[in-house]
Design a protein around this motif. Structure first.
Motif, PDB file in Angstrom:
ATOM      1  N   LYS A  29       0.839  -1.210   0.000  1.00  0.00           N
ATOM      2  CA  LYS A  29       0.000   0.000   0.000  1.00  0.00           C
ATOM      3  C   LYS A  29       0.873   1.258   0.000  1.00  0.00           C
ATOM      4  O   LYS A  29       0.549   2.250  -0.646  1.00  0.00           O
ATOM      5  N   ALA A  30       1.999   1.204   0.701  1.00  0.00           N
ATOM      6  CA  ALA A  30       2.938   2.332   0.686  1.00  0.00           C
ATOM      7  C   ALA A  30       3.561   2.484  -0.702  1.00  0.00           C
ATOM      8  O   ALA A  30       3.730   3.611  -1.198  1.00  0.00           O
ATOM      9  N   ILE A  31       3.883   1.384  -1.343  1.00  0.00           N
ATOM     10  CA  ILE A  31       4.439   1.423  -2.699  1.00  0.00           C
ATOM     11  C   ILE A  31       3.421   2.034  -3.655  1.00  0.00           C
ATOM     12  O   ILE A  31       3.767   2.898  -4.480  1.00  0.00           O
ATOM     13  N   ALA A  48       3.729   6.213   2.188  1.00  0.00           N
ATOM     14  CA  ALA A  48       3.558   5.739   3.558  1.00  0.00           C
ATOM     15  C   ALA A  48       2.206   5.049   3.695  1.00  0.00           C
ATOM     16  O   ALA A  48       1.236   5.457   3.057  1.00  0.00           O
ATOM     17  N   ALA A  49       2.163   4.023   4.522  1.00  0.00           N
ATOM     18  CA  ALA A  49       0.910   3.355   4.864  1.00  0.00           C
ATOM     19  C   ALA A  49       0.927   3.096   6.363  1.00  0.00           C
ATOM     20  O   ALA A  49       1.932   2.640   6.909  1.00  0.00           O
ATOM     21  N   ILE A  50      -0.188   3.406   7.005  1.00  0.00           N
ATOM     22  CA  ILE A  50      -0.304   3.282   8.457  1.00  0.00           C
ATOM     23  C   ILE A  50      -1.448   2.323   8.780  1.00  0.00           C
ATOM     24  O   ILE A  50      -2.552   2.478   8.262  1.00  0.00           O
ATOM     25  N   LEU A  51      -1.171   1.354   9.649  1.00  0.00           N
ATOM     26  CA  LEU A  51      -2.200   0.453  10.146  1.00  0.00           C
ATOM     27  C   LEU A  51      -2.623   0.937  11.531  1.00  0.00           C
ATOM     28  O   LEU A  51      -1.793   1.081  12.430  1.00  0.00           O
ATOM     29  N   LEU A  52      -3.922   1.194  11.674  1.00  0.00           N
ATOM     30  CA  LEU A  52      -4.480   1.645  12.948  1.00  0.00           C
ATOM     31  C   LEU A  52      -5.060   0.465  13.728  1.00  0.00           C
ATOM     32  O   LEU A  52      -5.347  -0.587  13.144  1.00  0.00           O
ATOM     33  N   ASP A  53      -5.274   0.665  15.013  1.00  0.00           N
ATOM     34  CA  ASP A  53      -5.816  -0.425  15.831  1.00  0.00           C
ATOM     35  C   ASP A  53      -7.276  -0.745  15.525  1.00  0.00           C
ATOM     36  O   ASP A  53      -7.784  -1.770  15.955  1.00  0.00           O
ATOM     37  N   VAL A  58      -4.365   3.862   6.434  1.00  0.00           N
ATOM     38  CA  VAL A  58      -4.313   5.215   5.894  1.00  0.00           C
ATOM     39  C   VAL A  58      -3.003   5.348   5.127  1.00  0.00           C
ATOM     40  O   VAL A  58      -1.954   4.911   5.602  1.00  0.00           O
ATOM     41  N   THR A  59      -3.072   5.927   3.935  1.00  0.00           N
ATOM     42  CA  THR A  59      -1.856   6.116   3.141  1.00  0.00           C
ATOM     43  C   THR A  59      -1.593   7.599   2.915  1.00  0.00           C
ATOM     44  O   THR A  59      -2.486   8.435   3.072  1.00  0.00           O
ATOM     45  N   GLY A  60      -0.368   7.867   2.538  1.00  0.00           N
ATOM     46  CA  GLY A  60       0.015   9.235   2.198  1.00  0.00           C
ATOM     47  C   GLY A  60       1.238   9.203   1.302  1.00  0.00           C
ATOM     48  O   GLY A  60       1.930   8.184   1.206  1.00  0.00           O
ATOM     49  N   ASN A  61       1.481  10.304   0.627  1.00  0.00           N
ATOM     50  CA  ASN A  61       2.684  10.443  -0.186  1.00  0.00           C
ATOM     51  C   ASN A  61       3.165  11.886  -0.111  1.00  0.00           C
ATOM     52  O   ASN A  61       2.440  12.763   0.354  1.00  0.00           O
ATOM     53  N   ASN A  62       4.398  12.103  -0.519  1.00  0.00           N
ATOM     54  CA  ASN A  62       4.910  13.465  -0.429  1.00  0.00           C
ATOM     55  C   ASN A  62       4.259  14.360  -1.470  1.00  0.00           C
ATOM     56  O   ASN A  62       3.929  13.935  -2.574  1.00  0.00           O
ATOM     57  N   GLN A  63       4.034  15.601  -1.065  1.00  0.00           N
ATOM     58  CA  GLN A  63       3.376  16.603  -1.893  1.00  0.00           C
ATOM     59  C   GLN A  63       4.253  17.849  -1.893  1.00  0.00           C
ATOM     60  O   GLN A  63       4.354  18.537  -0.885  1.00  0.00           O
ATOM     61  N   GLU A  64       4.911  18.106  -3.011  1.00  0.00           N
ATOM     62  CA  GLU A  64       5.835  19.240  -3.100  1.00  0.00           C
ATOM     63  C   GLU A  64       5.129  20.485  -3.607  1.00  0.00           C
ATOM     64  O   GLU A  64       3.989  20.438  -4.062  1.00  0.00           O
ATOM     65  N   ASN A  65       5.841  21.584  -3.537  1.00  0.00           N
ATOM     66  CA  ASN A  65       5.300  22.883  -3.904  1.00  0.00           C
ATOM     67  C   ASN A  65       6.439  23.745  -4.412  1.00  0.00           C
ATOM     68  O   ASN A  65       7.567  23.628  -3.933  1.00  0.00           O
ATOM     69  N   ALA A  66       6.158  24.642  -5.340  1.00  0.00           N
ATOM     70  CA  ALA A  66       7.193  25.541  -5.849  1.00  0.00           C
ATOM     71  C   ALA A  66       7.787  26.388  -4.724  1.00  0.00           C
ATOM     72  O   ALA A  66       8.950  26.767  -4.761  1.00  0.00           O
ATOM     73  N   SER A  70       7.028  24.482   1.790  1.00  0.00           N
ATOM     74  CA  SER A  70       5.622  24.369   2.187  1.00  0.00           C
ATOM     75  C   SER A  70       4.978  23.053   1.759  1.00  0.00           C
ATOM     76  O   SER A  70       3.804  22.844   2.009  1.00  0.00           O
ATOM     77  N   GLY A  71       5.735  22.156   1.166  1.00  0.00           N
ATOM     78  CA  GLY A  71       5.203  20.832   0.851  1.00  0.00           C
ATOM     79  C   GLY A  71       5.115  19.986   2.109  1.00  0.00           C
ATOM     80  O   GLY A  71       5.371  20.459   3.220  1.00  0.00           O
ATOM     81  N   LEU A  72       4.743  18.728   1.944  1.00  0.00           N
ATOM     82  CA  LEU A  72       4.618  17.854   3.104  1.00  0.00           C
ATOM     83  C   LEU A  72       5.097  16.451   2.752  1.00  0.00           C
ATOM     84  O   LEU A  72       4.803  15.933   1.669  1.00  0.00           O
ATOM     85  N   CYS A  73       5.809  15.844   3.678  1.00  0.00           N
ATOM     86  CA  CYS A  73       6.325  14.486   3.506  1.00  0.00           C
ATOM     87  C   CYS A  73       5.187  13.466   3.582  1.00  0.00           C
ATOM     88  O   CYS A  73       4.141  13.716   4.184  1.00  0.00           O
ATOM     89  N   ALA A  74       5.434  12.296   3.023  1.00  0.00           N
ATOM     90  CA  ALA A  74       4.439  11.222   3.016  1.00  0.00           C
ATOM     91  C   ALA A  74       4.043  10.796   4.422  1.00  0.00           C
ATOM     92  O   ALA A  74       2.858  10.581   4.709  1.00  0.00           O
ATOM     93  N   GLU A  75       5.031  10.675   5.300  1.00  0.00           N
ATOM     94  CA  GLU A  75       4.762  10.204   6.657  1.00  0.00           C
ATOM     95  C   GLU A  75       3.820  11.147   7.394  1.00  0.00           C
ATOM     96  O   GLU A  75       2.857  10.723   8.025  1.00  0.00           O
ATOM     97  N   ARG A  76       4.084  12.447   7.284  1.00  0.00           N
ATOM     98  CA  ARG A  76       3.231  13.413   7.977  1.00  0.00           C
ATOM     99  C   ARG A  76       1.877  13.543   7.299  1.00  0.00           C
ATOM    100  O   ARG A  76       0.866  13.738   7.970  1.00  0.00           O
ATOM    101  N   THR A  77       1.832  13.422   5.971  1.00  0.00           N
ATOM    102  CA  THR A  77       0.546  13.439   5.276  1.00  0.00           C
ATOM    103  C   THR A  77      -0.345  12.326   5.838  1.00  0.00           C
ATOM    104  O   THR A  77      -1.506  12.551   6.187  1.00  0.00           O
TER     105      THR A  77
END
Length: 160
Positions: A29-31, A48-53, A58-66, A70-77
């Motif tokens: 799922k992270a891939i 990133a993929a997170i398994l909750l109890d 929940v998944t996320g990926n990095n989101q960059e910006n010019a 101000s972008g955000l890493c996958a883990e924090r997303t």
């Protein structure tokens, strides 16, 4: 004066196929999330993929910006989405994968410092360790039983 030695223990799997099935599924799922990253500037995609109890993933990926910082890493997303959508759920496991469009990434890539701090906040908040698995695109996979292995002497709310 005395010296203090700090040690971390990590488990290294030689490749993806050596992992338990549940972790393979989470890492897949992270891939998949990594493939949707928006990384036109760094050309470095992270998923990133997170398994909750509550068994939600929940998944996320990095989101960059010019305006680069101000972008955000996958883990924090992923972790912030989990916190906003499932505020009572505990994070059990996190799987991370990173790859470059410039060259093949085979070295396991751990979370950056800012992401380590964000993960640490949730580990302290829930008073339960978060298992973290990380890899490049292929190759070895590293498991940390807790974020504390990756961020010893962490800063948390107990200092405030």
């Amino acid at each position: 004066m005395k010296d203090v030695k700090i040690e971390s223990t990590l488990t290294v799997f030689e490749d993806f196929n050596e992992l338990p099935e549940a972790i393979k599924d989470l890492l897949q799922k992270a891939i998949d999330a990594r493939k949707n990253a928006y990384a036109p500037y760094s050309k470095f995609s992270v998923g990133a993929a997170i398994l909750l109890d509550n068994q939600q993933v929940v998944t996320g990926n990095n989101q960059e910006n010019a305006s680069y910082p101000s972008g955000l890493c996958a883990e924090r997303t992923a972790i912030y989405y989990a916190g906003s959508q499932f505020p009572e759920a505990k994070i059990l496991k996190m799987a991370l994968t990173a790859g470059s469009r410039e060259h093949q990434t085979i070295t396991p890539i751990p979370p950056c410092g800012a992401c380590r701090q964000a993960i640490a906040e949730y580990e302290v908040k829930q008073d339960t360790p978060i298992e973290i698995y990380f890899m490049g695109e292929t190759g070895k996979v590293v498991k940390s039983a807790s974020l504390a292995n990756l961020l010893p002497l962490g800063f948390d709310r107990s200092f405030l």
